[in-house]
Enzyme design. Structure first.
Site, mmCIF file in Angstrom:
data_model
loop_
_atom_site.group_PDB
_atom_site.id
_atom_site.type_symbol
_atom_site.label_atom_id
_atom_site.label_comp_id
_atom_site.label_asym_id
_atom_site.label_seq_id
_atom_site.Cartn_x
_atom_site.Cartn_y
_atom_site.Cartn_z
ATOM 1 N N LEU A 84 0.884 -1.106 0.153
ATOM 2 C CA LEU A 84 -0.110 0.058 0.118
ATOM 3 C C LEU A 84 0.807 1.234 0.034
ATOM 4 O O LEU A 84 0.718 1.935 -0.873
ATOM 5 C CB LEU A 84 -0.849 -0.059 1.228
ATOM 6 N N CYS A 90 -8.113 -3.751 6.248
ATOM 7 C CA CYS A 90 -6.892 -4.643 6.429
ATOM 8 C C CYS A 90 -5.997 -4.048 7.466
ATOM 9 O O CYS A 90 -5.627 -4.691 8.539
ATOM 10 C CB CYS A 90 -6.021 -4.771 5.295
ATOM 11 N N ARG A 120 -3.581 -2.941 12.732
ATOM 12 C CA ARG A 120 -3.478 -2.059 13.938
ATOM 13 C C ARG A 120 -3.896 -2.710 15.389
ATOM 14 O O ARG A 120 -3.216 -2.283 16.602
ATOM 15 C CB ARG A 120 -4.272 -0.699 13.734
ATOM 16 N N GLN A 141 14.227 5.674 45.984
ATOM 17 C CA GLN A 141 12.798 6.254 45.815
ATOM 18 C C GLN A 141 12.682 6.572 44.295
ATOM 19 O O GLN A 141 11.689 6.328 43.858
ATOM 20 C CB GLN A 141 12.587 7.439 46.536
ATOM 21 N N GLU A 164 1.709 2.088 9.799
ATOM 22 C CA GLU A 164 -0.055 1.834 10.011
ATOM 23 C C GLU A 164 -0.464 2.835 10.887
ATOM 24 O O GLU A 164 -1.396 2.444 11.812
ATOM 25 C CB GLU A 164 -0.054 0.365 10.481
#
Length: 398
Positions: A145, A252, A257, A293, A377
């Site tokens: 893509l 898709c 994702r 700490q 993505e």
């Protein structure tokens, strides 16, 4: 006195401080343990070396092994796929990415992008031809893509497919394609006179090539390639028949994702555990640094974000299993969990000090991998805009 008041509280579990495992059934836990064992045995002993060399040797063997444990196309039904629940698939993604983001990317691209595209939008003939072999890991798939000049704006892609008689002829380039140079099949999206269409492209087709991308400093233990389509001629039945337009590739991507929402927490968990183990054993000023700490504050903050992220992933998984998960909710999860995971890794690195940059520990490897997870993505900015539009009703994309 109520029964709950008489029941003793279970002990506090530092590995599961919120008791999230109580939400999982025995099958969920068995699948998680299977994937964790595989990753521990097959990936962890080698991953630092693979990452340093920038290679993933034996990827075809790894794919077959992943197929044998049902991890490829895991949540799909039929055609040799496991038919697992969304939560079970998410647990697998978490365990795979706890080993390395590159391994989870291999599985995500195979199952959630390439296989899902064929399963969701393909013809029965396409499904029968490709999916059983892909589920078994005998055929590796990739998904084309993103282009060199078009990532967040896929509608402007330049790759195009023209009709020539009954054939299609594809021309263009795709970039940053996981599995590209080892794939036997590519699901490629292209502009046509009808709109954007998906094509199932055998990678041995004349005119198709997939040069591997080198010199990466992220996802180094992953095969990443460019796809070059130089007038690739395909028969009429190569097109995915059930979708036209961006709905196809974006569906898709939503599926993939969702896996990232879980996977990012695997990388975060691995870094968190490394930091806690180190803090218990590393001594400065006469005692373990975990007793100071400032170090405990870091550990507490990391734990809060880690387990909030896992709880968010679990909630989204239950919604997906119920058929109620919206794309905006996936954006919510991907934005939060990728962003928080990288912060957990960075904080863990500070606890390890100079050792944090060594591949003897997983922290820097996860942090650099997550630089890719943060942007692929859907970048954080794109998911912010998806949520912004959903929350305000105003479109800031155009």
């Amino acid at each position: 006195m109520s029964a709950s008041a008489r029941t003793p509280l279970p002990p506090f579990d530092p590995a599961d401080p919120l008791g999230i495992d109580d939400l999982l059934d025995p099958e969920d836990l068995a699948i998680r343990d299977t994937v964790r064992t595989w990753a521990t045995d097959r990936v962890l002993p080698h991953i630092a070396d693979w990452y340093e060399k920038g290679e993933l040797p034996g990827i075809r063997e790894l794919a077959r092994e992943l197929g044998s444990i049902g991890a490829l196309g895991m949540s799909l039904v039929g055609y040799g796929c496991a038919g697992a629940s969304a939560v079970q698939y998410g647990l697998a993604c978490l365990e795979l990415e706890a080993a390395d983001s590159g391994i989870r990317s291999l599985v995500s691209v195979q199952g959630s992008l390439a296989m899902y595209g064929i399963w969701k939008f393909g013809s029965e003939e396409q499904k029968q031809r490709w999916l059983p072999g892909m589920a078994a890991g005998e055929i590796i798939g990739c998904f084309g893509l993103t282009e060199p000049d078009h990532g967040s704006d896929p509608a402007s892609m330049r790759t195009h497919a023209k009709k020539d008689g009954t054939d299609w002829v594809l021309t263009g380039r795709k970039m940053w394609i996981t599995n590209g140079s080892v794939a036997g099949v590519a699901v490629v999206w292209a502009q046509t006179d009808e709109g954007i269409r998906g094509f199932v492209v055998p990678t041995d087709a004349p005119g198709f090539s997939a040069p591997e991308i080198k010199h990466k400093w992220s996802l180094r233990a992953s095969v990443t390639s460019e796809l070059v389509l130089d007038e690739v001629r395909l028969p009429a039945d190569a097109v995915l028949p059930e979708v036209v337009g961006l709905k196809g590739p974006l569906s898709c991507l939503s599926h993939a994702r969702y896996g990232i929402v879980w996977g990012a927490m695997g990388a975060a968990r691995s870094s968190f555990e490394a930091a806690v183990d180190y803090a218990r054993s590393r001594e400065q000023f006469g005692r373990p640094i975990g007793g100071f700490q400032l170090t405990q504050a870091k550990i507490a903050d990391m734990a809060v974000e880690l387990h909030k992220g896992i709880l968010l992933a679990h909630h989204l998984g239950r919604r997906l299993d119920a058929g109620k998960l919206r794309p905006e909710q996936i954006s919510f999860g991907k934005l939060n969990n990728a962003r928080e995971a990288i912060e957990i890794c960075r904080t863990a690195r500070t606890i390890l000090g100079a050792n944090g940059i060594s591949l003897e520990y997983p922290v820097m490897r996860h942090a650099t991998n997550l630089e890719s997870v943060l942007t692929y993505e859907g970048t954080s900015e794109m998911h912010q805009l998806v949520l912004g539009k959903a929350l305000t009703g105003l479109d800031a994309f155009r």
